[in-house]
Design an enzyme around this catalytic site. Structure first.
Site, PDB file in Angstrom:
ATOM      1  N   CYS A  70      40.748  30.804  33.356  1.00  0.00           N
ATOM      2  CA  CYS A  70      41.908  30.199  34.014  1.00  0.00           C
ATOM      3  C   CYS A  70      41.537  29.255  35.159  1.00  0.00           C
ATOM      4  O   CYS A  70      42.092  28.165  35.288  1.00  0.00           O
ATOM      5  CB  CYS A  70      42.856  31.291  34.503  1.00  0.00           C
ATOM      6  SG  CYS A  70      42.037  32.718  35.205  1.00  0.00           S
TER       7      CYS A  70
ATOM      8  N   GLY B 236      50.630  42.061  26.391  1.00  0.00           N
ATOM      9  CA  GLY B 236      49.889  41.911  27.653  1.00  0.00           C
ATOM     10  C   GLY B 236      50.451  40.808  28.535  1.00  0.00           C
ATOM     11  O   GLY B 236      51.425  40.143  28.192  1.00  0.00           O
TER      12      GLY B 236
ATOM     13  N   LYS C  66      31.210  31.859  35.000  1.00  0.00           N
ATOM     14  CA  LYS C  66      32.086  31.231  34.005  1.00  0.00           C
ATOM     15  C   LYS C  66      32.525  29.861  34.492  1.00  0.00           C
ATOM     16  O   LYS C  66      32.517  28.892  33.735  1.00  0.00           O
ATOM     17  CB  LYS C  66      33.342  32.104  33.794  1.00  0.00           C
ATOM     18  CG  LYS C  66      33.121  33.359  32.980  1.00  0.00           C
ATOM     19  CD  LYS C  66      34.474  34.052  32.783  1.00  0.00           C
ATOM     20  CE  LYS C  66      34.391  35.535  32.895  1.00  0.00           C
ATOM     21  NZ  LYS C  66      35.686  36.198  33.048  1.00  0.00           N
TER      22      LYS C  66
ATOM     23  N   HIS D 295      46.791  30.359  40.683  1.00  0.00           N
ATOM     24  CA  HIS D 295      45.457  30.273  41.291  1.00  0.00           C
ATOM     25  C   HIS D 295      45.381  29.004  42.142  1.00  0.00           C
ATOM     26  O   HIS D 295      45.816  27.930  41.713  1.00  0.00           O
ATOM     27  CB  HIS D 295      44.373  30.183  40.215  1.00  0.00           C
ATOM     28  CG  HIS D 295      44.123  31.462  39.470  1.00  0.00           C
ATOM     29  ND1 HIS D 295      44.704  32.665  39.796  1.00  0.00           N
ATOM     30  CD2 HIS D 295      43.307  31.714  38.406  1.00  0.00           C
ATOM     31  CE1 HIS D 295      44.269  33.599  38.967  1.00  0.00           C
ATOM     32  NE2 HIS D 295      43.433  33.053  38.111  1.00  0.00           N
TER      33      HIS D 295
ATOM     34  N   GLN E 214      42.529  33.483  43.934  1.00  0.00           N
ATOM     35  CA  GLN E 214      43.112  33.762  42.633  1.00  0.00           C
ATOM     36  C   GLN E 214      44.122  34.910  42.639  1.00  0.00           C
ATOM     37  O   GLN E 214      43.923  35.937  43.295  1.00  0.00           O
ATOM     38  CB  GLN E 214      41.992  34.051  41.620  1.00  0.00           C
ATOM     39  CG  GLN E 214      41.045  32.870  41.455  1.00  0.00           C
ATOM     40  CD  GLN E 214      39.955  33.070  40.425  1.00  0.00           C
ATOM     41  OE1 GLN E 214      38.842  32.621  40.632  1.00  0.00           O
ATOM     42  NE2 GLN E 214      40.249  33.732  39.313  1.00  0.00           N
TER      43      GLN E 214
HETATM   44  P1  A2P Z   1      48.604  47.276  24.245  1.00  0.00           P
HETATM   45  O1  A2P Z   1      49.747  46.868  25.131  1.00  0.00           O
HETATM   46  O2  A2P Z   1      49.069  47.891  22.972  1.00  0.00           O
HETATM   47  O3  A2P Z   1      47.548  48.072  24.978  1.00  0.00           O
HETATM   48  P2  A2P Z   1      46.532  42.973  29.613  1.00  0.00           P
HETATM   49  O4  A2P Z   1      45.291  42.155  29.756  1.00  0.00           O
HETATM   50  O5  A2P Z   1      47.718  42.376  30.299  1.00  0.00           O
HETATM   51  O6  A2P Z   1      46.324  44.413  29.997  1.00  0.00           O
HETATM   52  O7  A2P Z   1      46.906  42.972  28.026  1.00  0.00           O
HETATM   53  C1  A2P Z   1      46.002  43.300  27.025  1.00  0.00           C
HETATM   54  C2  A2P Z   1      46.648  43.080  25.679  1.00  0.00           C
HETATM   55  O8  A2P Z   1      45.663  43.317  24.653  1.00  0.00           O
HETATM   56  C3  A2P Z   1      47.776  44.061  25.358  1.00  0.00           C
HETATM   57  O9  A2P Z   1      48.722  43.428  24.523  1.00  0.00           O
HETATM   58  C4  A2P Z   1      47.048  45.180  24.600  1.00  0.00           C
HETATM   59  O10 A2P Z   1      47.881  45.918  23.745  1.00  0.00           O
HETATM   60  C5  A2P Z   1      46.106  44.341  23.780  1.00  0.00           C
HETATM   61  N1  A2P Z   1      44.931  45.087  23.285  1.00  0.00           N
HETATM   62  C6  A2P Z   1      43.990  45.721  24.022  1.00  0.00           C
HETATM   63  N2  A2P Z   1      43.056  46.272  23.209  1.00  0.00           N
HETATM   64  C7  A2P Z   1      43.415  45.949  21.937  1.00  0.00           C
HETATM   65  C8  A2P Z   1      42.850  46.210  20.653  1.00  0.00           C
HETATM   66  N3  A2P Z   1      41.718  46.903  20.488  1.00  0.00           N
HETATM   67  N4  A2P Z   1      43.501  45.734  19.557  1.00  0.00           N
HETATM   68  C9  A2P Z   1      44.639  45.016  19.707  1.00  0.00           C
HETATM   69  N5  A2P Z   1      45.211  44.740  20.890  1.00  0.00           N
HETATM   70  C10 A2P Z   1      44.612  45.201  22.006  1.00  0.00           C
END
Ligand code: A2P
Length: 331
Positions: A131, A10, A209, A238, A158
């Site tokens: 953040c 992510g 928050k 931000h 932001q």
């Molecule tokens: P994935 O890339 O496999 O979906 P962002 O906020 O930038 O969208 O990133 C969210 C992050 O959290 C990504 O790495 C995503 O993985 C991961 N993620 C989302 N849901 C889950 C889950 N249930 N278990 C593990 N990782 C998750």
């Protein structure tokens, strides 16, 4: 330290990797074993880190069965609620970037420049703040210690990366004339006074928050604070207008020097040379930039600040890695 990143693919996860790499290279943190987790969608993907390649594993209830000391989580609130207690029960300390645990009375919420001592009462989960709050309290804390703070008014500007990959993509696509998928309205050429969901009182959850987390981090449960949080078409960084009413009189020059000499702050306050903090130049930096420092003449002891930081770094990854460094002496 055996360290895991949860949500490694992510927006914040990628910043975790970058910041960790820098901390290891500078000798600030030693990592002996390194693990990456995300959802099933990313399992098997390989990510570069410190000259090597690490395979992303699907996060499961068994992920922490291998003696991981610290896990940095940024995979959304649902994953944190489900997996942080499992990790903690296996002896891992979770530093969680979601909002899931922040206001839990048994979970410390930490900004190392403000309340590092709270790390001592953690029971396996430590919350990383929102953040916008993280950068704000770095600037407010020195003022609170020296003068006392009576009231705070936050107005934020932001970046889209605060809304993850989806937010980033909405701005990229929007600049090419395509419709938004993450935000309820176009963000390109626009600004949205709407971050996170609306609450019953008409504030957004982001605004709540900022109010609640500032009080918890600064140990000031009754501090009067109000906030308006706005999303603007900037990719990273931000910006915040912070108006603070102090409890005692101050000299502007002394207050400015106090901020200049406080940990984690870089002063950019020379208006005669058009010098002030801006998100474009805070991008990739770990510090909080403070400028436009001026007296608020509308109240006896008021001051206005303009505070900018990289939301993916001090607002998320850097703050979490700083917390991991605080733990380093104990694991
Ligand atoms: P994935 O890339 O496999 O979906 P962002 O906020 O930038 O969208 O990133 C969210 C992050 O959290 C990504 O790495 C995503 O993985 C991961 N993620 C989302 N849901 C889950 C889950 N249930 N278990 C593990 N990782 C998750």
């Amino acid at each position: 330290m055996r360290l895991a990143v949860v949500g490694a693919t992510g927006m914040v996860g990628q910043s975790f990797l970058k910041v960790l790499e820098e901390y290891v290279q500078k000798g600030k943190l030693r990592i002996d074993e390194f693990y990456l987790f995300a959802s099933a969608r990313s399992a098997g993907r390989k990510l570069p880190w410190l000259g090597g390649e690490y395979e992303v594993e699907e996060l499961t209830a068994q992920s922490f069965d291998r003696g991981i000391d610290v896990a940095l989580f940024s995979a959304g609130g649902a994953a944190s609620l489900q997996y942080a207690p499992i990790a903690a029960s296996k002896g891992c300390v979770v530093i969680d970037n979601s909002s899931a645990w922040r206001m839990d009375g048994k979970v410390p919420l930490i900004v190392p420049e403000v309340n590092p001592e709270d790390v001592q009462w953690n029971k396996g989960i430590i919350a990383n703040p929102n953040c916008s709050t993280a950068q704000a309290v770095v600037a407010l804390w020195p003022l609170h210690k020296r003068y006392g703070i009576k009231r705070v008014v936050y107005s934020t500007y932001q970046a889209v990366s605060g809304a993850g990959m989806g937010g980033w993509n909405d701005l990229v696509e929007g600049l090419n004339g395509r419709s938004p998928r993450k935000f309820p309205h176009p963000i390109a050429g626009n600004c949205l006074p709407h971050i996170d969901v609306f609450m019953e009182d008409g504030y957004t959850k982001e605004e709540h928050k900022m109010i609640n987390e500032t009080r918890k981090i600064m140990h000031q449960p009754d501090l009067p604070i109000t906030a308006t949080a706005v999303r603007i078409p900037v990719f990273t960084g931000h910006s915040e207008s912070i108006n603070a009413e102090l409890n005692s009189p101050f000299e502007l020059e002394e207050l400015t020097q106090l901020l200049a000499n406080s940990p984690g702050i870089i002063l950019q306050n020379d208006f005669t040379n058009n010098e002030y903090p801006m998100p474009l130049y805070a991008d990739g930096r770990d510090e909080v930039f403070v400028g436009r420092i001026r007296r608020d003449y509308s109240v006896p002891d008021g001051v206005n600040l303009w505070v900018v930081a990289d939301n993916l770094r001090k607002g998320a990854a850097t703050n979490a890695v700083q917390i991991a460094c605080l733990l380093n002496t104990t694991v």
